[in-house]
Design a protein around this motif. Structure first.
Motif, PDB file in Angstrom:
ATOM      1  N   GLU A 302     -31.590 -11.284 -55.656  1.00  0.00           N
ATOM      2  CA  GLU A 302     -30.625 -11.603 -54.604  1.00  0.00           C
ATOM      3  C   GLU A 302     -29.343 -10.799 -54.805  1.00  0.00           C
ATOM      4  N   ILE A 303     -28.822 -10.242 -53.733  1.00  0.00           N
ATOM      5  CA  ILE A 303     -27.613  -9.421 -53.774  1.00  0.00           C
ATOM      6  C   ILE A 303     -26.458 -10.202 -53.164  1.00  0.00           C
ATOM      7  N   LYS A 304     -25.347 -10.223 -53.868  1.00  0.00           N
ATOM      8  CA  LYS A 304     -24.139 -10.860 -53.364  1.00  0.00           C
ATOM      9  C   LYS A 304     -23.126  -9.786 -52.999  1.00  0.00           C
ATOM     10  N   ILE A 305     -22.616  -9.831 -51.781  1.00  0.00           N
ATOM     11  CA  ILE A 305     -21.648  -8.843 -51.296  1.00  0.00           C
ATOM     12  C   ILE A 305     -20.239  -9.406 -51.447  1.00  0.00           C
ATOM     13  N   ASP A 306     -19.386  -8.663 -52.130  1.00  0.00           N
ATOM     14  CA  ASP A 306     -17.992  -9.065 -52.330  1.00  0.00           C
ATOM     15  C   ASP A 306     -17.097  -8.017 -51.685  1.00  0.00           C
ATOM     16  N   ARG A 307     -16.308  -8.427 -50.710  1.00  0.00           N
ATOM     17  CA  ARG A 307     -15.464  -7.499 -49.968  1.00  0.00           C
ATOM     18  C   ARG A 307     -14.005  -7.647 -50.393  1.00  0.00           C
ATOM     19  N   GLY A 308     -13.330  -6.517 -50.450  1.00  0.00           N
ATOM     20  CA  GLY A 308     -11.905  -6.505 -50.754  1.00  0.00           C
ATOM     21  C   GLY A 308     -11.163  -5.609 -49.781  1.00  0.00           C
ATOM     22  N   ARG A 309      -9.901  -5.926 -49.523  1.00  0.00           N
ATOM     23  CA  ARG A 309      -9.095  -5.151 -48.587  1.00  0.00           C
ATOM     24  C   ARG A 309      -7.847  -4.662 -49.310  1.00  0.00           C
ATOM     25  N   TYR A 310      -7.530  -3.369 -49.120  1.00  0.00           N
ATOM     26  CA  TYR A 310      -6.425  -2.748 -49.848  1.00  0.00           C
ATOM     27  C   TYR A 310      -5.561  -1.949 -48.878  1.00  0.00           C
ATOM     28  N   GLN A 315       0.597   2.476 -53.467  1.00  0.00           N
ATOM     29  CA  GLN A 315       0.441   1.260 -54.253  1.00  0.00           C
ATOM     30  C   GLN A 315      -1.015   0.784 -54.319  1.00  0.00           C
ATOM     31  N   ASP A 316      -1.784   1.044 -53.269  1.00  0.00           N
ATOM     32  CA  ASP A 316      -3.189   0.630 -53.214  1.00  0.00           C
ATOM     33  C   ASP A 316      -3.312  -0.858 -53.557  1.00  0.00           C
ATOM     34  N   GLN A 317      -2.525  -1.659 -52.886  1.00  0.00           N
ATOM     35  CA  GLN A 317      -2.403  -3.082 -53.201  1.00  0.00           C
ATOM     36  C   GLN A 317      -3.482  -3.887 -52.490  1.00  0.00           C
ATOM     37  N   GLU A 318      -4.076  -4.827 -53.215  1.00  0.00           N
ATOM     38  CA  GLU A 318      -5.101  -5.687 -52.615  1.00  0.00           C
ATOM     39  C   GLU A 318      -4.439  -6.741 -51.735  1.00  0.00           C
ATOM     40  N   ILE A 319      -5.077  -6.983 -50.574  1.00  0.00           N
ATOM     41  CA  ILE A 319      -4.544  -7.950 -49.615  1.00  0.00           C
ATOM     42  C   ILE A 319      -5.461  -9.167 -49.594  1.00  0.00           C
ATOM     43  N   GLU A 320      -4.878 -10.339 -49.748  1.00  0.00           N
ATOM     44  CA  GLU A 320      -5.662 -11.567 -49.702  1.00  0.00           C
ATOM     45  C   GLU A 320      -6.062 -11.881 -48.263  1.00  0.00           C
ATOM     46  N   ALA A 687      11.552  14.464 -50.712  1.00  0.00           N
ATOM     47  CA  ALA A 687      12.453  13.800 -51.649  1.00  0.00           C
ATOM     48  C   ALA A 687      13.226  12.663 -50.989  1.00  0.00           C
ATOM     49  N   ASN A 688      13.453  12.754 -49.677  1.00  0.00           N
ATOM     50  CA  ASN A 688      14.330  11.801 -48.999  1.00  0.00           C
ATOM     51  C   ASN A 688      13.586  10.763 -48.166  1.00  0.00           C
ATOM     52  N   ILE A 689      12.395  11.095 -47.690  1.00  0.00           N
ATOM     53  CA  ILE A 689      11.674  10.217 -46.768  1.00  0.00           C
ATOM     54  C   ILE A 689      10.442   9.660 -47.468  1.00  0.00           C
ATOM     55  N   ASP A 690      10.276   8.332 -47.416  1.00  0.00           N
ATOM     56  CA  ASP A 690       9.114   7.703 -48.046  1.00  0.00           C
ATOM     57  C   ASP A 690       7.835   8.119 -47.324  1.00  0.00           C
ATOM     58  N   GLY A 691       6.786   8.251 -48.097  1.00  0.00           N
ATOM     59  CA  GLY A 691       5.487   8.540 -47.503  1.00  0.00           C
ATOM     60  C   GLY A 691       5.158   9.995 -47.383  1.00  0.00           C
ATOM     61  N   ARG A 692       6.091  10.924 -47.777  1.00  0.00           N
ATOM     62  CA  ARG A 692       5.807  12.349 -47.666  1.00  0.00           C
ATOM     63  C   ARG A 692       5.536  12.989 -49.034  1.00  0.00           C
TER      64      ARG A 692
END
Length: 755
Positions: A302-310, A315-320, A687-692
């Motif tokens: 039997e296979i159990k599927i466990d899903r995660g959202r990030y 940061q690659d942060q996990e979201i509940e 250097a000045n703008i986040d995400g670049r």
């Protein structure tokens, strides 16, 4: 507990003669194994609740409840009565020829006793059946046959038999010869010795279809056939040959679904009628075709599927799961909707089946039918007066060729739909059929040329007559044997579903073999298809002669600005005329329509777009209509748009390709300042703008630095400065020095204005 199920005992003769076969022919025991596998496969694929038992006679061992020292010997119950499963399938594959004699009448008695024991006290069995596989070559004792038959009738047990032949060999051969001689496609392909003949086509399990050798029956077989005929006829059973059984079982049938009524109250003004709807036709989508994830080394695990959202960022942060909410896309923005608001958004309705009007049946064009289900509507039993009113409504609609337009809603949580009811009267059965209709949003309107208005598209009388002949020769109404209709929908199976069933069965039985299966559906109808094709061949040849196909050259029509936008000033008109002349010149020089189209597309490009920026940049440089500096400014703007508007890193690769090409062309054109200004700007943004920072990291990884004096003589940047420029911790002093160096080179527009 499942009701309306059947108890089936499979009684197999593995004794004398069942394993004998002439060269080039399968033995009766091999064909029996094929038929048994097909039966079990069909039961499993249908998810049938029927229960099966496997009983072998002629075995070396004895295993049954009636056996003693002298009676019911060499009869083995290999699989007790249970629903079909792969264990039964494996037991069938293990069947091997036996060397011990056994009585077929005793085997039938053991099977009947086993069915009685296993079904006694259990509910749900509506039929008990014994299916006997034998070549009738084994000796038997029929002294107590009358008592046995009375017991079978008393228990309502039906005996069917499948064997190589039941004394009908000569008749079958004669019919086969007649069919061949009457066939309009009589060729060498129908010869028995041809390897491609239908008799050599593989079955579901990969074996060849049964071909019975012309071998005379022995005295024992003639006696056995006579007794088996008597048993089958007395119990109201049926005799099948191997050929007939393989033909029937080669088609897999889907799961049998018990009809379930959905009850409504049909409302017509103040009249309310209780009705029931049943699914008459529905697109069949077998659940067995839904792929499941299994462990390759042990598919039973039997296979159990466990899903995660990030989050898709650095940061690659996990979201509940509790932090998530539903949302709808509105332009480029997502609008979050919580559960309470979602309930308010949904259309509120109630279960209904209301007639909102009537219409002429001719108005219901077949092209307006929507959905994949047709419902049969009848009056609900138990309401006699309402049933009479329902019958009167159906009769009135039938007499006036009218349909009823209906608003139907399955439940309070479902969306309402529009449909119509068509009356149906056949013998003593009165009902209506419900078809779903589209709403305005579902209809797609298309404008096509009117062929009647084009004289050259009008067929002449001879062409019309040829098409009439084609329809006549391909008419299926009387195309089948016995002057019956061919390819009736209720007898034609879906080739896709059949192929899937065959493939899954083959892979389950022989996991290592290739899936080189034949098309069962086409094999069954091959002769009929060839017959119809042969009759139509002459007419089709005539059509090719009368309706000639030829390539036509497309005329290039240049639409002017006057036609599109009305009056324009003289300067604009002159410029557009010059553009059209360029396009005409390009299309004249081209030898193909594709080349003309490409040339026209080139001439129409005025600015660099975001779809193919590099190609547009190249074309505009070739045209020379704008200065190189202006084109580089456009390219730089496009690159910055890619970087700033990218959702995550979706557009980073495209921006990187543009930067690499811009660097190459700036070196080639001796314009390093334009590229260096862009690089400095991109680093300042990182250097000045986040995400670049992610994008700047890509530039560093690709080592795309400033253009140095070693690469271009017009550059004042040294190699060591370019190397330091890519270092992440480079001080702003190096950047400022680079800016000062570049500012001394000229007074062109600063790229920092683009911010």
């Amino acid at each position: 507990m499942a009701y309306n199920k059947e108890a089936l005992a499979l009684v197999i003769d593995i004794g004398i003669g069942m394993s004998d076969a002439a060269p080039g022919f399968d033995s009766p025991l091999q064909i029996t194994s094929d038929v048994l596998q097909m039966i079990v496969q069909r039961k499993m694929f249908q998810e049938s609740k029927d229960e099966l038992a496997l009983i072998l006679y002629g075995t070396d061992e004895t295993n049954n409840d009636l056996a003693d020292e002298n009676n019911y010997q060499n009869i083995n119950i290999a699989f007790s009565l249970s629903p079909a499963n792969w264990h039964l399938f494996e037991e069938i594959q293990k069947i091997k020829p036996g060397n011990s004699p056994a009585d077929l009448v005793d085997a039938i008695v053991v099977a009947a006793d086993h069915l009685r024991r296993e079904t006694e006290g259990k509910r749900g069995f509506v039929a008990k059946r014994i299916l006997l596989f034998t070549n009738a070559a084994t000796p038997f004792n029929d002294h107590s046959l009358k008592i046995i038959l009375d017991s079978l009738r008393l228990q309502d047990i039906i005996v069917d038999a499948i064997g190589p032949s039941w004394g009908q060999q000569d008749e079958e051969d004669q019919n086969e010869e007649n069919n061949r001689s009457d066939s309009p496609m009589q060729t060498n392909e129908h010869d028995d010795n041809n390897e491609n003949s239908a008799s050599n086509d593989p079955t579901t399990n990969g074996h060849h279809r049964y071909r019975s050798p012309k071998k005379p029956l022995t005295q024992q077989q003639q006696t056995g056939i006579r007794i088996i005929n008597h048993i089958v006829n007395t119990t109201e059973g049926t005799l099948f040959t191997f050929r007939e059984a393989l033909t029937i079982l080669s088609v897999h049938q889907s799961k049998v679904v018990k009809p379930t009524a959905t009850k409504y109250i049909m409302q017509l003004a103040d009249l309310k009628l209780h009705i029931c709807t049943y699914i008459q036709i529905k697109d069949n989508k077998p659940g067995i075709f839904r792929l499941k994830k299994v462990y390759a080394r042990d598919p039973t695990t039997e296979i159990k599927i466990d899903r995660g959202r990030y989050t898709k960022d650095e940061q690659d942060q996990e979201i509940e799961k509790e932090e998530l909410t539903d949302g709808f896309r509105y332009g480029t923005t997502f609008v979050p909707i919580n559960k309470e608001a979602l309930d308010d958004i949904k259309y509120q309705s109630e279960k209904c089946f209301s007639i909102i009007g009537f219409s002429d049946a001719n108005m219901m064009r077949r092209s307006l039918y929507l959905g994949d289900t047709v419902y049969e509507v009848i009056a609900e039993p138990g309401y006699e007066e309402e049933g009479q009113a329902f019958a009167g409504l159906v009769q009135a609609m039938y007499d006036t060729n009218t349909v009823a337009i209906v608003r139907r809603c399955f439940s309070e949580r479902s969306s309402p739909e529009l449909g119509f009811l068509r009356p149906h009267i056949a013998h003593d059965h009165i009902c209506m059929y419900y078809f779903k209709l589209p709403f305005a949003e579902d209809v797609r309107e298309f404008d096509f040329d009117n062929l009647d208005a084009i004289k050259r598209s009008q067929p002449n009388d001879e062409q019309l007559k040829t098409i009439d002949n084609l329809i006549t020769t391909m008419d299926l109404t009387h195309a089948d044997q016995g002057d019956e209709e061919a390819f009736r929908p209720e007898l034609i199976f879906n080739p896709y579903i059949q192929r899937m069933f065959q493939s899954i069965a083959r892979r389950a039985v022989t996991p290592e073999e290739s899936l080189s299966l034949s098309n069962t559906i086409m094999e069954m109808n091959e002769t009929l298809v060839q017959s119809i094709a042969s009759k139509s061949k002459r007419t089709l040849d005539t059509i090719h002669e009368q309706f000639t196909l030829r390539d036509t050259e497309r005329r290039q029509k240049i639409t002017t600005g006057d036609q599109l936008f009305g009056n324009v000033d003289n300067a604009t008109k002159k410029m557009r005329l010059e553009e059209n002349e360029n396009i005409e010149q390009l299309t004249t020089d081209s030898t193909s329509f594709e080349a003309q189209l490409a040339a026209k597309k080139k001439a129409a490009i005025r600015t660099i777009g975001t779809i193919t920026p590099i190609e547009d940049f190249k074309i505009l440089i070739e045209q020379g209509s704008s200065s190189f500096t202006d084109l580089c400014q456009q390219m730089s703007t496009i690159i910055l748009e890619f970087i700033n508007n990218s959702r995550g890193d979706a557009l980073f690769d495209k921006a990187l390709q543009c930067i690499q090409y811009l660097r190459e062309i700036c070196i080639k054109k001796l314009e390093p300042k334009i590229f260096n200004d862009l690089q400095i700007l991109i680093k300042k943004q990182a250097a000045n703008i986040d995400g670049r920072k992610d994008f700047w990291k890509k530039i560093v990884d690709e080592k795309i630095s400033l253009i140095t004096s070693d690469e271009c003589i017009e550059s004042n940047i040294l190699s060591i400065e370019a190397k330091k420029f890519l270092e992440e911790n480079t001080s702003t002093e190096v950047v400022n020095n680079a800016l000062i160096t570049n500012e001394d080179d000229g007074d062109e527009e600063d790229l920092f204005d683009l911010m």
